[in-house]
Design a protein around this motif. Structure first.
Motif, PDB file in Angstrom:
ATOM      1  N   MET A  13       0.828  -1.202   0.000  1.00  0.00           N
ATOM      2  CA  MET A  13       0.000   0.000   0.000  1.00  0.00           C
ATOM      3  C   MET A  13       0.864   1.255   0.000  1.00  0.00           C
ATOM      4  O   MET A  13       0.488   2.266  -0.592  1.00  0.00           O
ATOM      5  N   VAL A  14       2.024   1.195   0.631  1.00  0.00           N
ATOM      6  CA  VAL A  14       2.916   2.354   0.641  1.00  0.00           C
ATOM      7  C   VAL A  14       3.322   2.706  -0.787  1.00  0.00           C
ATOM      8  O   VAL A  14       3.254   3.870  -1.190  1.00  0.00           O
ATOM      9  N   GLU A  15       3.681   1.717  -1.564  1.00  0.00           N
ATOM     10  CA  GLU A  15       4.069   1.966  -2.961  1.00  0.00           C
ATOM     11  C   GLU A  15       2.879   2.461  -3.779  1.00  0.00           C
ATOM     12  O   GLU A  15       3.024   3.334  -4.617  1.00  0.00           O
ATOM     13  N   ARG A  16       1.707   1.915  -3.533  1.00  0.00           N
ATOM     14  CA  ARG A  16       0.510   2.362  -4.256  1.00  0.00           C
ATOM     15  C   ARG A  16       0.212   3.827  -3.951  1.00  0.00           C
ATOM     16  O   ARG A  16      -0.140   4.592  -4.853  1.00  0.00           O
ATOM     17  N   LEU A  17       0.350   4.213  -2.679  1.00  0.00           N
ATOM     18  CA  LEU A  17       0.082   5.604  -2.307  1.00  0.00           C
ATOM     19  C   LEU A  17       1.135   6.538  -2.893  1.00  0.00           C
ATOM     20  O   LEU A  17       0.800   7.630  -3.370  1.00  0.00           O
ATOM     21  N   ARG A  18       2.390   6.130  -2.865  1.00  0.00           N
ATOM     22  CA  ARG A  18       3.446   6.956  -3.479  1.00  0.00           C
ATOM     23  C   ARG A  18       3.124   7.202  -4.949  1.00  0.00           C
ATOM     24  O   ARG A  18       3.233   8.328  -5.440  1.00  0.00           O
ATOM     25  N   ALA A  19       2.726   6.149  -5.651  1.00  0.00           N
ATOM     26  CA  ALA A  19       2.403   6.284  -7.078  1.00  0.00           C
ATOM     27  C   ALA A  19       1.174   7.173  -7.270  1.00  0.00           C
ATOM     28  O   ALA A  19       1.151   8.022  -8.169  1.00  0.00           O
ATOM     29  N   ALA A  20       0.167   6.994  -6.413  1.00  0.00           N
ATOM     30  CA  ALA A  20      -1.066   7.773  -6.555  1.00  0.00           C
ATOM     31  C   ALA A  20      -0.827   9.255  -6.266  1.00  0.00           C
ATOM     32  O   ALA A  20      -1.478  10.116  -6.865  1.00  0.00           O
ATOM     33  N   LEU A  21       0.097   9.556  -5.366  1.00  0.00           N
ATOM     34  CA  LEU A  21       0.401  10.954  -5.055  1.00  0.00           C
ATOM     35  C   LEU A  21       1.237  11.613  -6.150  1.00  0.00           C
ATOM     36  O   LEU A  21       1.284  12.838  -6.246  1.00  0.00           O
ATOM     37  N   GLN A  29       5.862   9.437   7.398  1.00  0.00           N
ATOM     38  CA  GLN A  29       6.222   9.347   8.804  1.00  0.00           C
ATOM     39  C   GLN A  29       5.629   8.058   9.368  1.00  0.00           C
ATOM     40  O   GLN A  29       4.478   7.730   9.094  1.00  0.00           O
ATOM     41  N   LYS A  30       6.419   7.331  10.143  1.00  0.00           N
ATOM     42  CA  LYS A  30       5.915   6.125  10.799  1.00  0.00           C
ATOM     43  C   LYS A  30       4.995   6.546  11.939  1.00  0.00           C
ATOM     44  O   LYS A  30       5.402   7.279  12.831  1.00  0.00           O
ATOM     45  N   MET A  31       3.735   6.133  11.851  1.00  0.00           N
ATOM     46  CA  MET A  31       2.735   6.464  12.870  1.00  0.00           C
ATOM     47  C   MET A  31       1.668   5.373  12.886  1.00  0.00           C
ATOM     48  O   MET A  31       1.403   4.754  11.860  1.00  0.00           O
ATOM     49  N   PHE A  32       1.037   5.179  14.025  1.00  0.00           N
ATOM     50  CA  PHE A  32      -0.103   4.271  14.152  1.00  0.00           C
ATOM     51  C   PHE A  32       0.216   2.860  13.663  1.00  0.00           C
ATOM     52  O   PHE A  32      -0.645   2.168  13.136  1.00  0.00           O
ATOM     53  N   GLY A  33       1.461   2.442  13.778  1.00  0.00           N
ATOM     54  CA  GLY A  33       1.839   1.105  13.353  1.00  0.00           C
ATOM     55  C   GLY A  33       1.966   0.942  11.853  1.00  0.00           C
ATOM     56  O   GLY A  33       2.023  -0.172  11.346  1.00  0.00           O
ATOM     57  N   GLY A  34       2.005   2.038  11.125  1.00  0.00           N
ATOM     58  CA  GLY A  34       2.134   1.985   9.675  1.00  0.00           C
ATOM     59  C   GLY A  34       2.886   3.201   9.177  1.00  0.00           C
ATOM     60  O   GLY A  34       3.685   3.791   9.901  1.00  0.00           O
ATOM     61  N   MET A  43      -1.315  15.398   8.452  1.00  0.00           N
ATOM     62  CA  MET A  43      -1.555  14.013   8.071  1.00  0.00           C
ATOM     63  C   MET A  43      -2.661  13.938   7.026  1.00  0.00           C
ATOM     64  O   MET A  43      -3.698  14.573   7.163  1.00  0.00           O
ATOM     65  N   LEU A  44      -2.411  13.159   5.988  1.00  0.00           N
ATOM     66  CA  LEU A  44      -3.343  12.992   4.877  1.00  0.00           C
ATOM     67  C   LEU A  44      -4.005  11.620   4.930  1.00  0.00           C
ATOM     68  O   LEU A  44      -5.222  11.497   4.974  1.00  0.00           O
ATOM     69  N   ILE A  45      -3.162  10.595   4.915  1.00  0.00           N
ATOM     70  CA  ILE A  45      -3.645   9.212   4.793  1.00  0.00           C
ATOM     71  C   ILE A  45      -2.568   8.306   5.360  1.00  0.00           C
ATOM     72  O   ILE A  45      -1.391   8.660   5.341  1.00  0.00           O
ATOM     73  N   GLY A  46      -2.958   7.164   5.884  1.00  0.00           N
ATOM     74  CA  GLY A  46      -1.966   6.266   6.467  1.00  0.00           C
ATOM     75  C   GLY A  46      -2.310   4.808   6.249  1.00  0.00           C
ATOM     76  O   GLY A  46      -3.471   4.449   6.036  1.00  0.00           O
ATOM     77  N   THR A  47      -1.282   3.985   6.314  1.00  0.00           N
ATOM     78  CA  THR A  47      -1.452   2.550   6.152  1.00  0.00           C
ATOM     79  C   THR A  47      -1.487   1.877   7.520  1.00  0.00           C
ATOM     80  O   THR A  47      -0.968   2.412   8.496  1.00  0.00           O
TER      81      THR A  47
END
Length: 125
Positions: A13-21, A29-34, A43-47
């Motif tokens: 999902m991290v790679e998908r979000l990077r591509a989508a952005l 930033q590492k937060m909420f276990g993702g 903060m915008l969106i997190g995994t």
């Protein structure tokens, strides 16, 4: 020399979000276990292992939480108004992921940039 394996598989999902952005300026930033994606310090969106954490704002919270595969976000038993959790089924296609990202951007782009405050050094008395 190859890096030693940590035994942790990268989150697709991290790679998908990077591509989508795309070319949009963001930080991670590492937060909420993702991994959380930030725009202008907000903060915008997190995994997470359970799906996606999407910041939609308080005004759009009820409508977003009513969408398929979405629910109000809870942390430590407390509801986080303005944030929704989206199960993996809700982001299966790139169109679905893009729609959630667009909701998050619509809110976060209305926020002022967060400026990191400089620490003030204490003077000796």
């Amino acid at each position: 020399m190859a890096k030693p394996s940590t035994g942790v598989a990268p989150d697709p999902m991290v790679e998908r979000l990077r591509a989508a952005l795309g070319k949009r300026a963001f930080t991670e930033q590492k937060m909420f276990g993702g991994t959380c994606f930030m725009i202008n310090g907000n903060m915008l969106i997190g995994t997470s292992k359970r799906g996606l954490l999407v910041r939609v704002g308080k005004d759009a919270h009820a409508a977003a939480a009513a969408r398929p595969h979405a629910s109000p976000m809870e942390m430590g038993g407390r509801s986080m108004e303005g944030y929704v959790h989206v199960a993996p089924e809700g982001t299966a296609s790139e169109a679905d992921l893009g729609a959630w990202l667009a909701r998050a951007l619509a809110f976060v782009e209305t926020l002022p940039p967060k400026v990191k405050s400089a620490k003030v050094a204490k003077r000796p008395a």
